[in-house]
Motif scaffolding. Structure first.
Motif, PDB file in Angstrom:
ATOM      1  N   SER A   1       0.713  10.377  42.135  1.00 55.21           N
ATOM      2  CA  SER A   1      -0.673  10.192  41.697  1.00 55.21           C
ATOM      3  C   SER A   1      -1.411   9.306  42.697  1.00 55.21           C
ATOM      4  O   SER A   1      -1.229   8.080  42.718  1.00 55.21           O
TER       5      SER A   1
ATOM      6  N   SER B   1      -4.586   9.178  42.451  1.00 54.69           N
ATOM      7  CA  SER B   1      -5.639   8.640  41.594  1.00 54.69           C
ATOM      8  C   SER B   1      -5.276   7.241  41.089  1.00 54.69           C
ATOM      9  O   SER B   1      -6.141   6.360  40.994  1.00 54.69           O
TER      10      SER B   1
ATOM     11  N   LEU C   1      -3.787  14.677  42.906  1.00 52.20           N
ATOM     12  CA  LEU C   1      -5.104  14.062  42.758  1.00 52.20           C
ATOM     13  C   LEU C   1      -5.808  14.688  41.564  1.00 52.20           C
ATOM     14  O   LEU C   1      -5.930  15.909  41.480  1.00 52.20           O
ATOM     15  N   HIS C   2      -6.258  13.844  40.636  1.00 55.16           N
ATOM     16  CA  HIS C   2      -7.091  14.303  39.527  1.00 55.16           C
ATOM     17  C   HIS C   2      -8.546  14.244  39.993  1.00 55.16           C
ATOM     18  O   HIS C   2      -9.200  13.196  39.922  1.00 55.16           O
ATOM     19  N   SER C   3      -9.052  15.367  40.465  1.00 58.05           N
ATOM     20  CA  SER C   3     -10.320  15.373  41.194  1.00 58.05           C
ATOM     21  C   SER C   3     -11.509  15.019  40.318  1.00 58.05           C
ATOM     22  O   SER C   3     -12.494  14.453  40.816  1.00 58.05           O
TER      23      SER C   3
ATOM     24  N   HIS D   1     -12.858  11.268  40.144  1.00 58.90           N
ATOM     25  CA  HIS D   1     -13.416  10.615  41.327  1.00 58.90           C
ATOM     26  C   HIS D   1     -14.722  11.296  41.711  1.00 58.90           C
ATOM     27  O   HIS D   1     -15.021  12.413  41.286  1.00 58.90           O
TER      28      HIS D   1
END
Length: 412
Positions: free
Chosen positions: A194, A196, A227-229, A232
């Motif tokens: 992660s 993130s 990545l938890h887009s 962000h």
């Protein structure tokens, strides 16, 4: 396509190139990024153990799960990782990422403190220090091959410590010649579960510098991260995509519109397609070209499964064309009109003798005034569905386009 991405991670980078990097993006409508991460993590681990990968070891940076979770995951897939391993090392950034538990123990607030980390994990107590994080990853990556050498020597029993040390030195020397340890060509792969979570504690510039330095390190073969887009802004996501040689984006089968979000239509979409979605991959090749692919994935109890989305390949390729104000392709009528144009020097195969026209009118044409007839023929050629190009030279000073020898006056 998942196999193609896995093959790129397995083969690694060439000498002098940066490490292969994969960014896995997911969104709240398709929250299966962790399943895709686990798929590549397990498959790459299997290739490393089987000697099919360029890398000799794997370093896992755990932010969102405990090290024991990944140990159990590998064991469920038939990969032994419970004992002190020679090929995998885990940097535990999950148990105590900011060192709060250690401080509470020092103050006496916590008396009975049990670590969840396994014997192969190294606890990181300050993830904000990106430089220390980089050093820890590199040291763990180099240590995988050294642990392998120690395991080789531990299989022998000697009564004297000097003989054990001597044998260990000999084994290290042979392994160095084989390129396994020391300054050889041993490399390791990197997995971050992660990014993130890391961006919560460090700035975007420092995280980008960390990933860039890891990719540029000569011991790193490949790297991939999750990545938890949608957590962000667009800038951090764009930076991580730019730094990656491969980007995998997860999307639902049917994207929701603004009117569907939060309504009954949104709920029906999730109920009809709860465990599947689209896997879009963008791969940058060494020659500078970019390859775009799309597959469907299914999340099952045993893991994730990929299947080709052949029915939607045409729709996907059409969406790759840039949006401009003019047509980039010819219509059927335009193709027919272009095929009917008669070129000046093209022999139509009508049985007449082949003659090369040099652009000058013949005396016969001048006396009979056939030029207007040619013009009339050109004007009426639309009715026949054919076009014709007629060219008249402006003067005799131009070079004739014929087989005449322009140097026929020379005595050669």
């Amino acid at each position: 396509m998942g196999e193609l991405v896995l093959r790129a991670l397995r083969d690694g980078a060439l000498e002098g190139e940066q490490a292969v990097a994969l960014t896995i993006k997911d969104i709240v409508e398709s929250p299966f990024g962790f399943d895709v991460f686990n798929y590549f993590f397990v498959q790459l681990s299997s290739n490393i153990l089987g000697g099919k990968s360029q890398s000799r070891g794997l370093v896992l940076v755990a932010f969102s799960r405990s090290p024991s979770f990944y140990v159990d995951l590998l064991e469920s897939k038939g990969i032994d990782a419970s004992s002190p391993s020679t090929w995998i090392q885990i940097l535990d950034c999950y148990t105590d990422p900011l060192g709060w538990k250690d401080r509470l123990m020092g103050c006496g607030t916590i008396t009975n403190h049990s670590w969840e980390a396994s014997s192969m994990a190294t606890v990181c107590k300050n993830v904000r220090n990106v430089d220390m994080l980089f050093s820890s990853i590199v040291e763990l990556g180099k240590g995988t091959a050294v642990l392998f050498a120690k395991k080789v020597t531990s299989s022998f029993s000697f009564s004297f410590k000097e003989k054990v040390d001597l044998l260990f030195s000999i084994c290290l020397w042979f392994l160095m010649l084989a390129g396994l340890v020391g300054e050889g060509k041993n490399r390791f792969s990197l997995a971050i579960d992660s990014v993130s979570e890391l961006l919560r504690h460090a700035s975007m510039s420092s995280v980008a510098a960390l990933l860039s330095n890891l990719r540029s390190h000569d011991k790193v073969s490949s790297a991939f991260w999750l990545l938890h887009s949608d957590l962000h802004e667009s800038r951090p996501v764009a930076v991580l995509e730019y730094m990656s040689s491969m980007v995998a984006s997860l999307e639902p089968i049917m994207r929701q519109t603004e009117g569907q979000k939060g309504g009954s239509d949104s709920q029906s979409l999730r109920e009809n397609n709860p465990w599947k979605g689209k896997f879009h991959a963008r791969i940058k090749r060494r020659n500078g070209k970019v390859r775009l692919m799309c597959e469907e994935f299914y999340v099952e109890q045993s893991g994730i499964r990929f299947s080709s989305a052949s029915a939607e390949v045409g729709i996907f390729n059409q969406g790759l064309l840039p949006k401009v104000q003019f047509n980039l392709q010819l219509s059927e009528k335009e193709r027919t009109d272009r095929a009917n144009v008669v070129l000046p020097f093209e022999h139509q195969g009508d049985g007449k003798a082949i003659q090369i026209y040099d652009g000058r009118r013949s005396p016969l044409e001048g006396n009979n005034h056939t030029a207007p007839a040619s013009s009339e023929k050109l004007q009426t050629s639309d009715s026949l569905g054919k076009g014709e190009i007629i060219y008249f030279r402006d003067s005799d000073d131009e070079m004739p386009d014929s087989d005449e020898d322009p140097d026929n006056d020379l005595d050669i």
